[in-house]
Design an enzyme around this catalytic site. Structure first.
Site, PDB file in Angstrom:
ATOM      1  N   CYS A  34     -45.077 -57.530  11.324  1.00 49.85           N
ATOM      2  CA  CYS A  34     -45.996 -58.101  10.336  1.00 49.85           C
ATOM      3  C   CYS A  34     -46.437 -59.487  10.788  1.00 49.85           C
ATOM      4  O   CYS A  34     -45.691 -60.206  11.431  1.00 49.85           O
ATOM      5  CB  CYS A  34     -45.282 -58.169   8.998  1.00 49.85           C
ATOM      6  N   SER A  60     -46.658 -62.063   9.046  1.00 45.35           N
ATOM      7  CA  SER A  60     -45.806 -63.124   8.479  1.00 45.35           C
ATOM      8  C   SER A  60     -44.607 -63.390   9.382  1.00 45.35           C
ATOM      9  O   SER A  60     -44.132 -64.521   9.458  1.00 45.35           O
ATOM     10  CB  SER A  60     -45.311 -62.757   7.082  1.00 45.35           C
ATOM     11  N   HIS A  65     -45.683 -65.901  11.848  1.00 43.96           N
ATOM     12  CA  HIS A  65     -45.737 -67.283  11.348  1.00 43.96           C
ATOM     13  C   HIS A  65     -44.389 -67.980  11.545  1.00 43.96           C
ATOM     14  O   HIS A  65     -44.332 -69.153  11.887  1.00 43.96           O
ATOM     15  CB  HIS A  65     -46.108 -67.312   9.869  1.00 43.96           C
ATOM     16  N   HIS A 105     -39.185 -57.470   8.066  1.00 40.09           N
ATOM     17  CA  HIS A 105     -39.076 -57.250   6.617  1.00 40.09           C
ATOM     18  C   HIS A 105     -39.857 -56.043   6.137  1.00 40.09           C
ATOM     19  O   HIS A 105     -40.054 -55.883   4.945  1.00 40.09           O
ATOM     20  CB  HIS A 105     -39.548 -58.505   5.879  1.00 40.09           C
ATOM     21  N   CYS A 107     -44.397 -53.634   3.316  1.00 40.46           N
ATOM     22  CA  CYS A 107     -45.098 -54.929   3.224  1.00 40.46           C
ATOM     23  C   CYS A 107     -46.607 -54.750   3.261  1.00 40.46           C
ATOM     24  O   CYS A 107     -47.290 -54.974   2.270  1.00 40.46           O
ATOM     25  CB  CYS A 107     -44.643 -55.887   4.320  1.00 40.46           C
TER      26      CYS A 107
HETATM   27 ZN   LIG Z   1     -45.071 -58.710   5.924  1.00 33.17          ZN
END
Ligand SMILES: [Zn+2]
Ligand SMILES: [Zn+2]
Length: 362
Positions: A38, A40, A43, A59, A164
Protein backbone atom coordinates in the site's frame (compact mmCIF):
# COMPACT_ATOMS: atom_id res chain seq x y z
CA UNK A 1 8.87 -16.50 11.33
CA UNK A 2 10.21 -14.48 8.43
CA UNK A 3 9.29 -10.80 8.31
CA UNK A 4 10.28 -7.70 6.34
CA UNK A 5 11.76 -5.19 8.77
CA UNK A 6 12.16 -1.46 8.32
CA UNK A 7 15.32 -0.72 10.31
CA UNK A 8 15.41 2.95 9.38
CA UNK A 9 13.32 5.24 7.16
CA UNK A 10 14.84 5.63 3.72
CA UNK A 11 16.45 2.19 3.69
CA UNK A 12 15.25 -0.97 1.94
CA UNK A 13 13.38 -3.51 4.06
CA UNK A 14 15.42 -6.40 5.47
CA UNK A 15 14.06 -9.96 5.72
CA UNK A 16 14.91 -11.47 9.12
CA UNK A 17 13.62 -14.03 11.64
CA UNK A 18 11.26 -12.74 14.31
CA UNK A 19 9.53 -14.39 17.23
CA UNK A 20 5.88 -13.55 17.72
CA UNK A 21 4.44 -13.79 21.24
CA UNK A 22 1.41 -15.85 22.28
CA UNK A 23 -2.07 -14.27 21.99
CA UNK A 24 -3.20 -12.20 24.97
CA UNK A 25 -6.86 -12.55 26.10
CA UNK A 26 -8.29 -10.43 23.23
CA UNK A 27 -5.68 -11.25 20.60
CA UNK A 28 -5.75 -13.40 17.49
CA UNK A 29 -2.72 -15.12 15.94
CA UNK A 30 -3.09 -15.31 12.18
CA UNK A 31 -1.02 -17.22 9.61
CA UNK A 32 -0.65 -14.61 6.87
CA UNK A 33 -1.68 -15.82 3.42
CA UNK A 34 -1.27 -12.60 1.45
CA UNK A 35 -0.54 -8.92 1.97
CA UNK A 36 -0.88 -6.04 -0.48
CA UNK A 37 1.70 -3.29 -0.87
CA UNK A 38 0.00 0.00 0.00
CA UNK A 39 1.09 3.57 -0.63
CA UNK A 40 0.76 4.32 3.08
CA UNK A 41 3.49 1.75 3.77
CA UNK A 42 5.70 3.73 1.42
CA UNK A 43 5.08 6.92 3.43
CA UNK A 44 6.55 5.22 6.49
CA UNK A 45 9.34 3.52 4.54
CA UNK A 46 10.38 6.85 3.01
CA UNK A 47 9.96 8.70 6.31
CA UNK A 48 7.19 11.11 5.19
CA UNK A 49 5.19 9.91 8.19
CA UNK A 50 7.04 9.17 11.44
CA UNK A 51 7.11 5.80 13.25
CA UNK A 52 9.17 4.12 15.96
CA UNK A 53 11.95 1.93 14.45
CA UNK A 54 12.70 -0.85 13.81
CA UNK A 55 9.22 -1.88 12.68
CA UNK A 56 7.42 -4.32 10.42
CA UNK A 57 5.09 -2.50 7.99
CA UNK A 58 2.22 -4.10 6.05
CA UNK A 59 -1.49 -3.70 6.82
CA UNK A 60 -3.51 -5.06 3.89
CA UNK A 61 -3.68 -8.74 4.69
CA UNK A 62 -5.70 -11.92 4.80
CA UNK A 63 -4.93 -15.22 6.47
CA UNK A 64 -6.12 -18.13 8.58
CA UNK A 65 -6.62 -17.96 12.34
CA UNK A 66 -3.99 -20.12 14.05
CA UNK A 67 -4.81 -19.41 17.72
CA UNK A 68 -7.06 -17.14 19.76
CA UNK A 69 -6.85 -15.60 23.26
CA UNK A 70 -9.12 -16.74 26.10
CA UNK A 71 -11.67 -13.92 25.64
CA UNK A 72 -11.95 -13.93 21.85
CA UNK A 73 -15.49 -14.67 20.65
CA UNK A 74 -15.61 -13.05 17.19
CA UNK A 75 -13.33 -15.49 15.30
CA UNK A 76 -12.15 -19.05 15.87
CA UNK A 77 -9.21 -21.25 14.86
CA UNK A 78 -9.36 -22.08 11.16
CA UNK A 79 -11.42 -19.04 10.13
CA UNK A 80 -10.39 -17.13 7.03
CA UNK A 81 -9.97 -13.49 8.06
CA UNK A 82 -9.14 -10.12 6.59
CA UNK A 83 -7.34 -7.61 8.80
CA UNK A 84 -8.08 -3.90 8.97
CA UNK A 85 -6.01 -1.13 10.52
CA UNK A 86 -9.23 0.53 11.74
CA UNK A 87 -9.14 -1.34 15.08
CA UNK A 88 -12.11 -0.12 17.12
CA UNK A 89 -12.67 -0.13 20.88
CA UNK A 90 -16.46 -0.48 20.70
CA UNK A 91 -17.35 1.97 23.46
CA UNK A 92 -15.94 5.43 22.67
CA UNK A 93 -17.92 8.39 21.34
CA UNK A 94 -17.05 7.50 17.72
CA UNK A 95 -17.85 3.79 18.00
CA UNK A 96 -21.23 4.29 19.66
CA UNK A 97 -22.24 6.91 17.08
CA UNK A 98 -21.40 4.57 14.19
CA UNK A 99 -18.18 6.27 13.10
CA UNK A 100 -15.85 3.42 13.97
CA UNK A 101 -13.16 4.45 11.50
CA UNK A 102 -12.57 7.56 13.65
CA UNK A 103 -11.96 5.47 16.79
CA UNK A 104 -8.42 5.81 18.05
CA UNK A 105 -8.53 2.19 19.12
CA UNK A 106 -8.41 2.75 22.86
CA UNK A 107 -7.38 -0.41 24.65
CA UNK A 108 -7.12 -2.40 21.39
CA UNK A 109 -3.71 -0.76 21.00
CA UNK A 110 -2.50 -2.31 24.23
CA UNK A 111 -4.20 -5.66 24.16
CA UNK A 112 -1.45 -7.31 26.15
CA UNK A 113 -0.10 -4.40 28.14
CA UNK A 114 3.31 -3.13 27.18
CA UNK A 115 4.92 -6.50 26.46
CA UNK A 116 6.51 -6.54 22.99
CA UNK A 117 4.54 -8.55 20.46
CA UNK A 118 7.51 -9.04 18.10
CA UNK A 119 11.13 -9.73 19.00
CA UNK A 120 14.20 -10.50 16.95
CA UNK A 121 14.99 -14.21 17.14
CA UNK A 122 18.76 -13.56 17.15
CA UNK A 123 19.00 -11.23 20.17
CA UNK A 124 15.48 -10.88 21.64
CA UNK A 125 15.37 -7.15 20.93
CA UNK A 126 11.96 -5.56 20.36
CA UNK A 127 10.68 -4.87 16.87
CA UNK A 128 7.68 -2.51 16.77
CA UNK A 129 4.35 -3.45 15.30
CA UNK A 130 3.08 -0.98 12.74
CA UNK A 131 -0.62 -0.02 12.81
CA UNK A 132 -1.01 -2.97 15.20
CA UNK A 133 -0.84 -5.37 12.28
CA UNK A 134 2.71 -5.78 10.88
CA UNK A 135 1.49 -7.92 8.02
CA UNK A 136 4.74 -8.23 6.02
CA UNK A 137 5.34 -11.33 8.12
CA UNK A 138 4.40 -14.98 8.09
CA UNK A 139 2.31 -14.50 11.25
CA UNK A 140 0.32 -11.57 12.64
CA UNK A 141 -0.73 -11.04 16.23
CA UNK A 142 -3.67 -8.63 16.25
CA UNK A 143 -6.55 -7.50 18.44
CA UNK A 144 -9.82 -9.31 17.71
CA UNK A 145 -11.28 -5.90 16.71
CA UNK A 146 -8.71 -5.64 13.90
CA UNK A 147 -9.91 -8.58 11.83
CA UNK A 148 -13.14 -10.10 10.58
CA UNK A 149 -14.07 -13.60 9.41
CA UNK A 150 -15.08 -13.92 5.76
CA UNK A 151 -16.58 -16.49 3.41
CA UNK A 152 -14.05 -19.40 3.40
CA UNK A 153 -14.50 -19.78 -0.38
CA UNK A 154 -12.93 -16.35 -0.97
CA UNK A 155 -9.38 -16.56 -2.46
CA UNK A 156 -7.10 -15.00 0.17
CA UNK A 157 -4.80 -13.11 -2.21
CA UNK A 158 -7.82 -11.17 -3.43
CA UNK A 159 -9.29 -10.90 0.07
CA UNK A 160 -6.10 -9.16 1.22
CA UNK A 161 -6.60 -6.05 -0.93
CA UNK A 162 -10.07 -5.60 0.54
CA UNK A 163 -8.35 -4.87 3.88
CA UNK A 164 -7.16 -1.38 2.87
CA UNK A 165 -7.35 -0.22 -0.77
CA UNK A 166 -10.77 -1.62 -1.61
CA UNK A 167 -12.34 -0.75 1.75
CA UNK A 168 -11.06 2.81 1.34
CA UNK A 169 -12.25 3.27 -2.24
CA UNK A 170 -15.56 1.47 -1.90
CA UNK A 171 -16.17 3.04 1.51
CA UNK A 172 -15.72 6.51 0.02
CA UNK A 173 -18.47 5.73 -2.50
CA UNK A 174 -20.89 3.83 -0.24
CA UNK A 175 -20.28 5.38 3.20
CA UNK A 176 -18.80 8.84 2.79
CA UNK A 177 -20.40 10.01 -0.49
CA UNK A 178 -23.49 7.76 -0.48
CA UNK A 179 -23.49 7.90 -4.28
CA UNK A 180 -27.02 7.43 -5.64
CA UNK A 181 -27.89 5.99 -9.08
CA UNK A 182 -27.30 8.46 -11.88
CA UNK A 183 -24.98 10.80 -9.98
CA UNK A 184 -21.68 11.72 -11.60
CA UNK A 185 -18.33 10.76 -10.08
CA UNK A 186 -14.78 11.85 -10.92
CA UNK A 187 -11.88 9.82 -9.53
CA UNK A 188 -8.42 11.40 -9.47
CA UNK A 189 -5.71 8.72 -9.38
CA UNK A 190 -6.11 5.14 -10.62
CA UNK A 191 -3.91 3.10 -8.26
CA UNK A 192 -5.44 0.40 -6.06
CA UNK A 193 -7.68 2.82 -4.14
CA UNK A 194 -8.76 4.80 -7.22
CA UNK A 195 -9.61 1.66 -9.20
CA UNK A 196 -11.65 0.31 -6.29
CA UNK A 197 -13.46 3.67 -6.12
CA UNK A 198 -14.31 3.48 -9.83
CA UNK A 199 -15.51 -0.11 -9.48
CA UNK A 200 -17.67 0.78 -6.46
CA UNK A 201 -19.14 3.78 -8.29
CA UNK A 202 -20.24 1.39 -11.03
CA UNK A 203 -21.78 -0.96 -8.43
CA UNK A 204 -23.59 2.06 -6.91
CA UNK A 205 -25.06 2.90 -10.32
CA UNK A 206 -23.23 6.17 -10.91
CA UNK A 207 -24.31 7.84 -14.16
CA UNK A 208 -20.96 8.95 -15.46
CA UNK A 209 -17.64 7.92 -13.98
CA UNK A 210 -14.63 9.94 -15.10
CA UNK A 211 -11.15 8.66 -14.23
CA UNK A 212 -8.10 10.92 -14.25
CA UNK A 213 -4.53 9.55 -14.21
CA UNK A 214 -1.29 10.51 -15.97
CA UNK A 215 -0.50 6.87 -16.90
CA UNK A 216 -2.22 5.55 -20.08
CA UNK A 217 -2.10 1.93 -18.82
CA UNK A 218 -3.91 2.90 -15.64
CA UNK A 219 -6.55 4.75 -17.64
CA UNK A 220 -7.14 1.49 -19.56
CA UNK A 221 -7.61 -0.40 -16.27
CA UNK A 222 -10.03 2.33 -15.16
CA UNK A 223 -12.16 1.72 -18.26
CA UNK A 224 -12.22 -1.99 -17.53
CA UNK A 225 -13.43 -1.32 -13.99
CA UNK A 226 -16.26 0.99 -15.00
CA UNK A 227 -14.96 4.42 -16.00
CA UNK A 228 -17.15 5.87 -18.74
CA UNK A 229 -14.53 8.49 -19.64
CA UNK A 230 -10.80 8.83 -18.94
CA UNK A 231 -8.56 11.88 -19.02
CA UNK A 232 -4.90 12.70 -18.44
CA UNK A 233 -4.73 14.12 -14.91
CA UNK A 234 -1.66 16.21 -15.81
CA UNK A 235 -3.31 17.90 -18.79
CA UNK A 236 -3.60 21.60 -17.83
CA UNK A 237 -7.21 21.44 -19.05
CA UNK A 238 -8.09 18.33 -17.00
CA UNK A 239 -10.64 20.10 -14.77
CA UNK A 240 -12.18 21.94 -17.73
CA UNK A 241 -12.58 18.66 -19.63
CA UNK A 242 -14.42 17.04 -16.70
CA UNK A 243 -16.68 20.07 -16.25
CA UNK A 244 -17.53 20.01 -19.97
CA UNK A 245 -18.14 16.24 -20.06
CA UNK A 246 -20.63 16.57 -17.20
CA UNK A 247 -22.19 19.88 -18.28
CA UNK A 248 -21.18 21.78 -15.17
CA UNK A 249 -19.08 19.42 -13.07
CA UNK A 250 -19.52 16.25 -11.03
CA UNK A 251 -21.61 15.50 -7.96
CA UNK A 252 -18.69 13.67 -6.32
CA UNK A 253 -14.96 14.08 -6.89
CA UNK A 254 -12.82 11.54 -5.08
CA UNK A 255 -9.06 12.02 -4.76
CA UNK A 256 -6.97 8.87 -4.35
CA UNK A 257 -3.39 10.09 -4.70
CA UNK A 258 -2.35 12.23 -1.73
CA UNK A 259 -0.95 15.26 -3.54
CA UNK A 260 -2.19 18.86 -3.21
CA UNK A 261 -2.40 19.19 -7.01
CA UNK A 262 -4.72 16.20 -7.34
CA UNK A 263 -6.82 17.36 -4.37
CA UNK A 264 -7.17 20.77 -6.04
CA UNK A 265 -8.12 19.07 -9.30
CA UNK A 266 -10.88 17.19 -7.46
CA UNK A 267 -12.24 20.46 -6.04
CA UNK A 268 -12.06 22.15 -9.47
CA UNK A 269 -14.26 19.47 -11.09
CA UNK A 270 -17.26 19.92 -8.74
CA UNK A 271 -20.65 21.07 -9.93
CA UNK A 272 -22.78 23.33 -7.71
CA UNK A 273 -23.52 21.49 -4.47
CA UNK A 274 -20.89 18.83 -5.22
CA UNK A 275 -18.60 17.21 -2.67
CA UNK A 276 -14.87 16.56 -2.92
CA UNK A 277 -13.56 13.65 -0.84
CA UNK A 278 -9.83 13.42 -0.22
CA UNK A 279 -8.62 9.87 0.46
CA UNK A 280 -4.89 10.22 -0.25
CA UNK A 281 -2.38 10.85 2.52
CA UNK A 282 -0.91 14.25 1.70
CA UNK A 283 2.34 15.38 3.35
CA UNK A 284 1.32 16.55 6.85
CA UNK A 285 2.11 20.26 6.26
CA UNK A 286 -0.10 20.50 3.13
CA UNK A 287 -3.56 22.04 2.88
CA UNK A 288 -6.47 21.90 0.47
CA UNK A 289 -9.36 24.36 0.50
CA UNK A 290 -12.48 25.84 -1.03
CA UNK A 291 -12.63 29.34 -2.54
CA UNK A 292 -15.30 31.84 -1.49
CA UNK A 293 -17.24 31.18 -4.71
CA UNK A 294 -17.10 27.42 -4.07
CA UNK A 295 -18.74 27.96 -0.69
CA UNK A 296 -21.38 30.25 -2.23
CA UNK A 297 -22.06 27.41 -4.67
CA UNK A 298 -22.71 24.96 -1.84
CA UNK A 299 -19.62 22.87 -2.51
CA UNK A 300 -18.24 20.66 0.23
CA UNK A 301 -14.86 19.16 1.07
CA UNK A 302 -14.34 16.14 3.32
CA UNK A 303 -11.87 13.53 4.45
CA UNK A 304 -12.92 9.88 4.64
CA UNK A 305 -10.16 8.01 6.41
CA UNK A 306 -10.15 4.33 5.41
CA UNK A 307 -13.42 4.91 3.53
CA UNK A 308 -15.27 5.79 6.77
CA UNK A 309 -15.59 2.02 7.16
CA UNK A 310 -17.57 -0.13 9.55
CA UNK A 311 -15.25 -2.94 8.55
CA UNK A 312 -16.87 -5.90 10.35
CA UNK A 313 -19.95 -5.18 8.20
CA UNK A 314 -18.30 -3.74 5.09
CA UNK A 315 -15.61 -6.36 4.46
CA UNK A 316 -17.89 -9.42 4.25
CA UNK A 317 -20.19 -7.41 1.93
CA UNK A 318 -17.26 -6.59 -0.36
CA UNK A 319 -16.35 -10.29 -0.39
CA UNK A 320 -19.93 -11.02 -1.49
CA UNK A 321 -19.60 -8.46 -4.29
CA UNK A 322 -16.47 -10.29 -5.49
CA UNK A 323 -18.09 -13.73 -5.27
CA UNK A 324 -21.03 -12.45 -7.33
CA UNK A 325 -18.72 -11.05 -9.99
CA UNK A 326 -19.47 -7.39 -9.28
CA UNK A 327 -16.19 -6.37 -7.63
CA UNK A 328 -13.30 -6.91 -10.03
CA UNK A 329 -10.35 -7.58 -7.73
CA UNK A 330 -8.60 -9.59 -10.45
CA UNK A 331 -8.04 -6.44 -12.48
CA UNK A 332 -6.95 -4.40 -9.44
CA UNK A 333 -4.17 -6.89 -8.59
CA UNK A 334 -1.30 -6.38 -11.01
CA UNK A 335 1.07 -9.06 -9.73
CA UNK A 336 1.75 -11.60 -7.00
CA UNK A 337 5.24 -11.61 -5.50
CA UNK A 338 7.13 -13.48 -2.76
CA UNK A 339 8.15 -11.72 0.48
CA UNK A 340 11.72 -11.57 -0.86
CA UNK A 341 10.49 -9.36 -3.75
CA UNK A 342 9.12 -6.68 -1.45
CA UNK A 343 11.70 -3.94 -2.15
CA UNK A 344 11.32 -4.40 -5.89
CA UNK A 345 7.55 -4.16 -5.44
CA UNK A 346 7.88 -0.79 -3.71
CA UNK A 347 10.26 0.44 -6.44
CA UNK A 348 7.56 -0.33 -9.01
CA UNK A 349 5.00 1.52 -6.89
CA UNK A 350 7.25 4.59 -6.85
CA UNK A 351 7.46 4.46 -10.65
CA UNK A 352 3.64 4.54 -10.68
CA UNK A 353 3.03 1.85 -13.27
CA UNK A 354 1.36 -1.00 -11.39
CA UNK A 355 -2.07 -1.11 -9.83
CA UNK A 356 -1.49 -3.41 -6.85
CA UNK A 357 1.28 -5.86 -5.97
CA UNK A 358 0.37 -8.57 -3.48
CA UNK A 359 2.82 -10.65 -1.47
CA UNK A 360 1.73 -14.27 -1.37
CA UNK A 361 3.19 -16.39 1.44
CA UNK A 362 4.02 -20.05 0.83
ZN1 LIG B 1 -3.17 0.98 3.11
ZN1 LIG C 1 -13.95 3.41 19.81
Amino acid sequence: MKAAILEKAGQPLVIDDLTVSKPGPHEVLIRTAACGLCHSDLHFIEGTYPHAMPAVPGHEAAGIVEAVGSEVRTVKVGDAVVTCLSAYCGHCEFCVTGRMALCLGGDTRRAAGDAPRLTRSSDGSTVNQMLNLSAFAEMMLVHEHACVAINPDMPLDRAAVIGCAVTTGAGAVFNACKVTPGETVAVVGCGGVGLATINAARIAGAGRIIAADPMPEKRELAKKLGATDVIDALDPDAAKQIVELTKGGVDHAIEAVGRPASANLAVATLRRGGTATILGMMPLNEKVGLAAMDLLSGKKLQGAIMGANRFPVDLPRLVDFYMRGLLDLDTIIAERIPLSGINEGFEKMKAGHTARSVIVFE
